[in-house]
Design an enzyme around this catalytic site. Structure first.
Site, mmCIF file in Angstrom:
data_model
loop_
_atom_site.group_PDB
_atom_site.id
_atom_site.type_symbol
_atom_site.label_atom_id
_atom_site.label_comp_id
_atom_site.label_asym_id
_atom_site.label_seq_id
_atom_site.Cartn_x
_atom_site.Cartn_y
_atom_site.Cartn_z
ATOM 1 N N GLU A 321 0.807 -1.226 0.000
ATOM 2 C CA GLU A 321 0.000 0.000 0.000
ATOM 3 C C GLU A 321 0.839 1.276 0.000
ATOM 4 O O GLU A 321 0.542 2.225 0.715
ATOM 5 C CB GLU A 321 -0.929 0.012 1.231
ATOM 6 C CG GLU A 321 -1.888 -1.158 1.241
ATOM 7 C CD GLU A 321 -2.723 -1.239 2.508
ATOM 8 O OE1 GLU A 321 -3.898 -1.613 2.397
ATOM 9 O OE2 GLU A 321 -2.200 -0.966 3.604
HETATM 10 C C1 TNX Z 1 -4.363 -3.964 4.546
HETATM 11 S S1 TNX Z 1 -2.924 -6.145 3.602
HETATM 12 C C2 TNX Z 1 -3.086 -3.755 5.051
HETATM 13 C C3 TNX Z 1 -2.942 -3.334 6.435
HETATM 14 C C4 TNX Z 1 -4.247 -3.243 7.148
HETATM 15 C C5 TNX Z 1 -5.135 -4.384 6.724
HETATM 16 C C6 TNX Z 1 -6.420 -4.443 7.466
HETATM 17 C C7 TNX Z 1 -1.714 -5.255 3.864
HETATM 18 C C8 TNX Z 1 -0.444 -5.792 3.470
HETATM 19 N N1 TNX Z 1 -1.921 -4.064 4.417
HETATM 20 O O1 TNX Z 1 -2.253 -2.107 6.500
HETATM 21 O O2 TNX Z 1 -4.019 -3.288 8.511
HETATM 22 O O3 TNX Z 1 -5.399 -4.249 5.353
HETATM 23 O O4 TNX Z 1 -7.141 -5.583 7.132
#
Ligand code: TNX
Length: 509
Positions: A321
């Protein structure tokens, strides 16, 4: 189990020949093979224990003494086997480094493995064959401590069977992490991934950058006091995990998810201005300054201290992200981060987005998306990258079970038991062969989780479902059989004081 051999006519069956000789369908993860012999073992007050490994012997003795109240004297390295013997000799080679052979007769139990880890996993199976009250921390007098006789041969499908705990969104103490390790042990988890940094908190003391912990660790989601592990605390967790045959994988999430670090040091920011600490739950708004030389000094020193404290082979660099980092900055950063981690003698683990960069052969990519195809990841896998499977719509323990679940999130949908169990990690991503799959991990993100009871409620019963996918052969996969086996775990969690979700998809006894 799948290879259940009836013992009708088995020579030497020592107890009631009328009883159908088959193993009860109670062990999670289900073993590779179970062959009943028609006998029944009863643990009696005069029983003794012998062990070729003091740690595993002590672990088993501790659990059995607490619930049975028996003395169960333990001898380490004894010539003559005790009533229950944990032996490092005579295990078949097929059980490998983590498997075991368990032979239960009317008056003895022999557990054989090629390593202490194998003995430890075998002990978990033995405990699951004894009555649920064996998991009680207090003495229980009303139980006959019986186990079905026979032979179990067992070893894992995948070498990586992990659980992740997010200690950044909400901080969890050393004791809370140890408590989770205790629970994970029961299902043959062998990697513990700690998500040690994010926008809302930095949780590990770094001597060369002290403000990371003291400033970056001073809050958490919702504005609570947060916290951090001293390096001594971290070592305590590493050692506790090791004593449960789990390898720690520390994660410092980069280049996004870095607000806590950026708030701790103004000089890490492209504009030289530290942002405020953040206690909300948005993602994707922060980035390390990829063009700044200090960013790599920072990363080198953080990774250097962490690598020195970490006996395991992996440092997880996050990489998810990073929507505030341009694509060219992102790939340039991941390339440099891989070099830095490699310079400190460790391999990189990262969320699958890192496949946008050219990956080193030793790099492990962790798939977390809800899709069934990812071309960059499939291309990396074709070139040798190994993948840990954590598809959010099956493996995320922070997803709500149903729309009525008060804890957790639902961005990847609702994940009840059948969704957690109903997929094959070896045959899931299109264009990725089973040989590219290193295993399975169950991540638990903590935006909505504050207490150990919250952790328990989200992890149980789904964590065991994921670990059965990680351990048991694909040929054993069967939802109905699994749901019954999982149900048998309920009374065990009750005996341990674990508040679990009583999914209607499971037949609880
Ligand atoms: C996505 S999945 C994220 C996290 C969040 C999570 C909550 C991923 C690698 N990153 O930053 O905590 O969703 O479900």
């Amino acid at each position: 189990g799948m290879t259940v051999t009836g013992a009708a006519g088995a020579a030497g069956a020592s107890s009631s020949a009328a009883a159908a000789a088959s193993f009860p369908n109670v062990v999670v993860p289900v073993p590779v093979s179970e062959t009943a012999n028609g006998s029944t073992f009863t643990l009696a007050s005069a029983a003794t224990l012998t062990a070729d490994d003091a740690n595993v012997g002590g672990y088993l003795a501790g659990i059995l003494r607490a619930s049975t109240g028996y003395a169960l004297p333990l001898t380490v390295g004894a010539a003559a086997p005790g009533t229950i013997a944990l032996s490092l000799s005579g295990a078949p080679a097929t059980v490998g480094a983590e498997g075991y052979q368990l032979t239960i007769k009317a008056s003895s139990v022999l557990l054989q493995a090629n390593s202490a880890a194998g003995l430890f996993h075998g002990v978990q199976t033995l405990l699951q064959l004894l009555p649920a009250q064996v998991m009680s921390p207090a003495k229980v007098t009303s139980v006959a401590w019986k186990a079905t006789g026979g032979t179990i041969l067992d070893y894992p499908r995948f070498g990586y069977r992990g659980a992740m705990l997010d200690v950044a969104r909400h901080f969890f103490t050393v004791a809370q992490v140890e408590h989770y390790i205790d629970e994970l042990s029961l299902y043959k988890v062998n990697y513990l991934h700690l998500h040690l940094s994010d926008d809302q908190g930095w949780r590990i003391a770094i001597n060369s950058w002290p403000n990371l912990a003291t400033t970056g660790g001073s809050t958490e989601v919702g504005g609570g006091a947060g916290g951090y592990y001293t390096q001594a605390d971290y070592t305590t967790i590493v050692n506790y995990a090791a004593s449960h045959y789990m390898t720690l994988v520390p994660e410092i999430d980069t280049p996004g998810h870095t607000n806590a670090a950026l708030a701790s040091y103004a000089a890490l920011n492209c504009n030289g201005v530290a942002p405020p600490l953040y206690t909300g739950t948005d993602v994707g708004f922060s980035s390390l300054c990829v063009s700044l030389p200090l960013t790599y000094t920072f990363l080198d020193q953080v990774v250097g201290e962490l690598a020195a404290l970490t006996p395991g082979p992996y440092i997880h660099i996050g990489g998810d992200e990073a929507s505030s980092t341009s694509q060219s900055d992102y790939t340039s950063f991941i390339t440099k981060a891989q070099q830095i981690v490699g310079n400190h003698g460790k391999a990189v683990m990262g969320w699958h987005n890192i496949a946008a960069a050219t990956l080193a052969p030793s790099t492990l990519a962790q798939f977390w998306d809800t899709t069934k195809s990812n071309s960059a990841l499939a291309a990396a896998a074709a070139k040798g990258t190994k993948i840990v499977m954590s598809p959010a719509n099956h493996a995320y323990l922070d997803m709500k079970y149903t729309k009525k679940t008060t804890l957790g999130q639902n961005w990847a949908g609702y994940v009840d038991v059948n969704a957690a169990y109903g997929w094959d990690p070896g045959n899931y991503l299109s264009g990725v062969s089973a040989s590219a799959i290193a295993g399975v991990e169950a991540p638990l993100w903590s935006e909505t989780l504050v207490t150990s009871a919250n952790i328990d409620y989200m992890a149980f019963p789904r964590l065991p479902a994921l670990m059965e996918l990680g351990w048991s052969p694909e040929s054993t996969h069967n939802q109905t059989s699994f749901d019954a086996r999982l149900g048998a775990q309920g009374p065990r969690w009750h005996a341990m004081g674990v508040d679990y979700y009583k999914s209607t998809q499971v037949k609880w006894p």
